[in-house]
Each structure stands twice: as structure tokens, then as C-alpha cells.
Design a protein around this motif. Structure first.
Motif, PDB file in Angstrom:
ATOM      1  N   GLY A   8       4.733   5.356   5.908  1.00  0.00           N
ATOM      2  CA  GLY A   8       4.309   6.726   5.525  1.00  0.00           C
ATOM      3  C   GLY A   8       3.096   7.358   6.341  1.00  0.00           C
ATOM      4  O   GLY A   8       3.053   8.378   5.871  1.00  0.00           O
ATOM      5  N   GLY A   9       2.465   6.572   7.059  1.00  0.00           N
ATOM      6  CA  GLY A   9       1.345   7.204   7.611  1.00  0.00           C
ATOM      7  C   GLY A   9       1.763   8.267   8.550  1.00  0.00           C
ATOM      8  O   GLY A   9       2.947   8.231   8.945  1.00  0.00           O
ATOM      9  N   GLY A  10       0.761   8.762   9.105  1.00  0.00           N
ATOM     10  CA  GLY A  10       1.040   9.878  10.367  1.00  0.00           C
ATOM     11  C   GLY A  10      -0.079  10.906  10.581  1.00  0.00           C
ATOM     12  O   GLY A  10      -0.987  10.550  10.017  1.00  0.00           O
ATOM     13  N   LEU A  11       0.325  11.879  11.303  1.00  0.00           N
ATOM     14  CA  LEU A  11      -0.601  12.927  11.398  1.00  0.00           C
ATOM     15  C   LEU A  11      -0.281  13.989  10.464  1.00  0.00           C
ATOM     16  O   LEU A  11       0.850  14.501  10.522  1.00  0.00           O
ATOM     17  N   VAL A  12      -1.477  14.737   9.988  1.00  0.00           N
ATOM     18  CA  VAL A  12      -1.221  15.925   9.209  1.00  0.00           C
ATOM     19  C   VAL A  12      -2.414  17.073   9.346  1.00  0.00           C
ATOM     20  O   VAL A  12      -3.444  16.396   9.386  1.00  0.00           O
ATOM     21  N   GLN A  13      -2.004  18.055   8.880  1.00  0.00           N
ATOM     22  CA  GLN A  13      -3.008  18.967   9.208  1.00  0.00           C
ATOM     23  C   GLN A  13      -3.898  18.990   7.707  1.00  0.00           C
ATOM     24  O   GLN A  13      -3.584  18.662   6.514  1.00  0.00           O
ATOM     25  N   PRO A  14      -5.267  19.506   8.027  1.00  0.00           N
ATOM     26  CA  PRO A  14      -6.073  19.697   6.658  1.00  0.00           C
ATOM     27  C   PRO A  14      -5.253  20.507   5.484  1.00  0.00           C
ATOM     28  O   PRO A  14      -4.721  21.571   5.894  1.00  0.00           O
ATOM     29  N   GLY A  15      -5.384  19.962   4.560  1.00  0.00           N
ATOM     30  CA  GLY A  15      -4.705  20.642   3.209  1.00  0.00           C
ATOM     31  C   GLY A  15      -3.304  19.971   3.132  1.00  0.00           C
ATOM     32  O   GLY A  15      -2.528  20.473   2.106  1.00  0.00           O
ATOM     33  N   GLY A  16      -2.818  19.385   4.066  1.00  0.00           N
ATOM     34  CA  GLY A  16      -1.427  18.697   3.821  1.00  0.00           C
ATOM     35  C   GLY A  16      -1.352  17.542   2.806  1.00  0.00           C
ATOM     36  O   GLY A  16      -2.220  17.148   2.249  1.00  0.00           O
ATOM     37  N   SER A  17       0.065  16.969   2.893  1.00  0.00           N
ATOM     38  CA  SER A  17       0.188  15.783   2.027  1.00  0.00           C
ATOM     39  C   SER A  17       0.971  14.705   2.891  1.00  0.00           C
ATOM     40  O   SER A  17       1.663  14.975   3.753  1.00  0.00           O
ATOM     41  N   LEU A  18       0.864  13.769   2.190  1.00  0.00           N
ATOM     42  CA  LEU A  18       1.363  12.353   3.009  1.00  0.00           C
ATOM     43  C   LEU A  18       1.775  11.515   1.733  1.00  0.00           C
ATOM     44  O   LEU A  18       0.937  11.535   0.840  1.00  0.00           O
ATOM     45  N   ARG A  19       2.640  10.896   1.801  1.00  0.00           N
ATOM     46  CA  ARG A  19       3.132   9.685   0.723  1.00  0.00           C
ATOM     47  C   ARG A  19       3.341   8.329   1.477  1.00  0.00           C
ATOM     48  O   ARG A  19       4.041   8.117   2.441  1.00  0.00           O
ATOM     49  N   LEU A  20       2.322   7.394   1.047  1.00  0.00           N
ATOM     50  CA  LEU A  20       2.500   5.906   1.705  1.00  0.00           C
ATOM     51  C   LEU A  20       3.253   5.171   0.706  1.00  0.00           C
ATOM     52  O   LEU A  20       3.133   5.497  -0.573  1.00  0.00           O
ATOM     53  N   SER A  21       3.940   4.218   1.304  1.00  0.00           N
ATOM     54  CA  SER A  21       4.637   3.371   0.284  1.00  0.00           C
ATOM     55  C   SER A  21       4.315   1.850   0.734  1.00  0.00           C
ATOM     56  O   SER A  21       3.971   1.524   2.143  1.00  0.00           O
ATOM     57  N   CYS A  22       4.145   0.920   0.014  1.00  0.00           N
ATOM     58  CA  CYS A  22       4.119  -0.487   0.327  1.00  0.00           C
ATOM     59  C   CYS A  22       4.854  -1.494  -0.589  1.00  0.00           C
ATOM     60  O   CYS A  22       5.022  -1.351  -1.681  1.00  0.00           O
ATOM     61  N   ALA A  23       5.926  -2.015   0.160  1.00  0.00           N
ATOM     62  CA  ALA A  23       6.784  -2.935  -0.594  1.00  0.00           C
ATOM     63  C   ALA A  23       6.379  -4.316  -0.129  1.00  0.00           C
ATOM     64  O   ALA A  23       6.324  -4.909   0.932  1.00  0.00           O
ATOM     65  N   ALA A  24       6.569  -5.279  -1.353  1.00  0.00           N
ATOM     66  CA  ALA A  24       6.154  -6.592  -1.350  1.00  0.00           C
ATOM     67  C   ALA A  24       7.263  -7.501  -1.468  1.00  0.00           C
ATOM     68  O   ALA A  24       8.130  -7.133  -2.195  1.00  0.00           O
ATOM     69  N   SER A  25       7.411  -8.293  -0.499  1.00  0.00           N
ATOM     70  CA  SER A  25       8.407  -9.209  -0.613  1.00  0.00           C
ATOM     71  C   SER A  25       8.336 -10.685  -0.312  1.00  0.00           C
ATOM     72  O   SER A  25       7.200 -11.269   0.193  1.00  0.00           O
ATOM     73  N   GLY A  26       9.275 -11.488  -0.720  1.00  0.00           N
ATOM     74  CA  GLY A  26       8.845 -13.287  -0.657  1.00  0.00           C
ATOM     75  C   GLY A  26       9.059 -13.901  -1.960  1.00  0.00           C
ATOM     76  O   GLY A  26       9.790 -13.211  -2.855  1.00  0.00           O
ATOM     77  N   SER A  27       8.426 -14.647  -2.025  1.00  0.00           N
ATOM     78  CA  SER A  27       8.484 -15.831  -3.359  1.00  0.00           C
ATOM     79  C   SER A  27       7.583 -15.205  -4.470  1.00  0.00           C
ATOM     80  O   SER A  27       6.637 -15.866  -4.714  1.00  0.00           O
ATOM     81  N   ILE A  28       7.986 -14.033  -4.795  1.00  0.00           N
ATOM     82  CA  ILE A  28       7.096 -13.345  -5.733  1.00  0.00           C
ATOM     83  C   ILE A  28       7.551 -13.600  -7.154  1.00  0.00           C
ATOM     84  O   ILE A  28       8.598 -13.416  -7.882  1.00  0.00           O
ATOM     85  N   ARG A  29       6.737 -14.026  -7.984  1.00  0.00           N
ATOM     86  CA  ARG A  29       6.995 -14.312  -9.521  1.00  0.00           C
ATOM     87  C   ARG A  29       6.194 -13.002 -10.333  1.00  0.00           C
ATOM     88  O   ARG A  29       7.042 -12.254 -10.898  1.00  0.00           O
ATOM     89  N   SER A  30       5.038 -12.756  -9.893  1.00  0.00           N
ATOM     90  CA  SER A  30       4.344 -11.528 -10.484  1.00  0.00           C
ATOM     91  C   SER A  30       3.288 -11.241  -9.632  1.00  0.00           C
ATOM     92  O   SER A  30       2.683 -11.969  -8.895  1.00  0.00           O
ATOM     93  N   ILE A  31       2.933  -9.725  -9.589  1.00  0.00           N
ATOM     94  CA  ILE A  31       1.733  -9.460  -8.987  1.00  0.00           C
ATOM     95  C   ILE A  31       0.834  -8.479 -10.251  1.00  0.00           C
ATOM     96  O   ILE A  31       1.189  -7.547 -10.950  1.00  0.00           O
ATOM     97  N   ASP A  32      -0.318  -8.946 -10.259  1.00  0.00           N
ATOM     98  CA  ASP A  32      -1.135  -8.269 -11.543  1.00  0.00           C
ATOM     99  C   ASP A  32      -1.704  -6.924 -10.742  1.00  0.00           C
ATOM    100  O   ASP A  32      -1.390  -5.901 -11.484  1.00  0.00           O
ATOM    101  N   THR A  33      -2.101  -6.736  -9.596  1.00  0.00           N
ATOM    102  CA  THR A  33      -2.590  -5.386  -9.175  1.00  0.00           C
ATOM    103  C   THR A  33      -2.396  -5.402  -7.755  1.00  0.00           C
ATOM    104  O   THR A  33      -2.255  -6.283  -6.968  1.00  0.00           O
ATOM    105  N   MET A  34      -1.785  -3.993  -7.554  1.00  0.00           N
ATOM    106  CA  MET A  34      -1.468  -3.466  -6.267  1.00  0.00           C
ATOM    107  C   MET A  34      -2.319  -2.385  -6.083  1.00  0.00           C
ATOM    108  O   MET A  34      -2.521  -1.425  -6.775  1.00  0.00           O
TER     109      MET A  34
END
Length: 122
Positions: A8-34
Motif C-alpha cells: 500500500g505504500g507509494g507516492l502521494v501529494q500533500p493532503g492526500g491519503s494512503l492505506r497500508l496493509s500488513c498480513a501476518a502468516s505462518g504458524s500463528i496461534r495469536s498475536i497480542d499487538t500489531m
């Protein structure tokens, strides 16, 4: 092991918007904090925002009112909606997973993503 993949990163003009995403994968039981950290050129890495599995959030003063962090626990995914972006927001943004419990081993682990560049410029 756990992997974090940002997008979701990139180049944006001042005043603009972006949305970042982060997906965790693997042998996960739980994640306290992201969360999201950022590191501008020549600067130390700093916390932008984080969110617990229960939905409690924490923001850096510099982004309060402009950025919103959210999380989908079922998908082990965290999002960062960034509005009213300023040139000072330019940095590499890193996803972080803290206090991760894994399926096949005990203990608590911490992981980082590879980073995604956000550039705010006209």
C-alpha cells in the motif's frame, strides 16, 4: 516462523491519503499487538500506531486525528489509513507483530515486515 508482508505504500501529494496493509502468516496461534513504525532518512525508527487484539489503540501525537489503525484478527491483518498526509510523513513504514504465540513452540516472539516506502511530495 511468522512472516509479515506489507503493501500500500507509494507516492502521494500533500493532503492526500494512503492505506497500508500488513498480513501476518505462518504458524500463528495469536498475536497480542500489531502496529506500524516508521523511519525517515537519517532518523530513528518511531512508533506510528499500534492496536491490541482487543482493539485498544495507541497513536503518536504527530498522527492523531489523521491516521487510523484497525485490525482483522481472523485474518491476522492490520491496516493503517493515512489521511491529510504531510511531507513530514515521508518514511519507510514497517509493520510489527509483538508477543506472538506460535503453534509449535512456546514463548513470545516479535516480528518485523520488510518495510514499504511512503513519499509525500508535490
Amino acid at each position: 516462523q511468522v512472516q509479515l508482508v506489507e503493501s500500500g505504500g507509494g507516492l502521494v501529494q500533500p493532503g492526500g491519503s494512503l492505506r497500508l496493509s500488513c498480513a501476518a502468516s505462518g504458524s500463528i496461534r495469536s498475536i497480542d499487538t500489531m502496529g506500524w513504525y516508521r523511519q525517515a532518512s537519517g532518523q530513528q525508527r518511531e512508533l506510528v500506531a499500534d492496536i491490541t487484539s482487543g482493539g485498544s489503540t495507541n497513536y503518536a501525537d504527530s498522527v492523531k486525528g489523521r491516521f487510523t489503525i484497525s485490525r482483522d484478527n481472523a485474518k491476522n491483518t492490520v491496516y493503517l489509513q493515512m489521511n491529510s498526509l504531510e511531507p513530514e510523513d515521508t518514511a519507510v513504514y514497517y509493520c510489527n507483530a509483538r508477543n506472538v504465540r506460535e503453534l509449535w513452540r512456546g514463548g513470545l516472539y516479535h516480528y518485523w515486515g520488510q518495510g514499504t516506502q511512503v513519499t509525500v511530495s508535490s
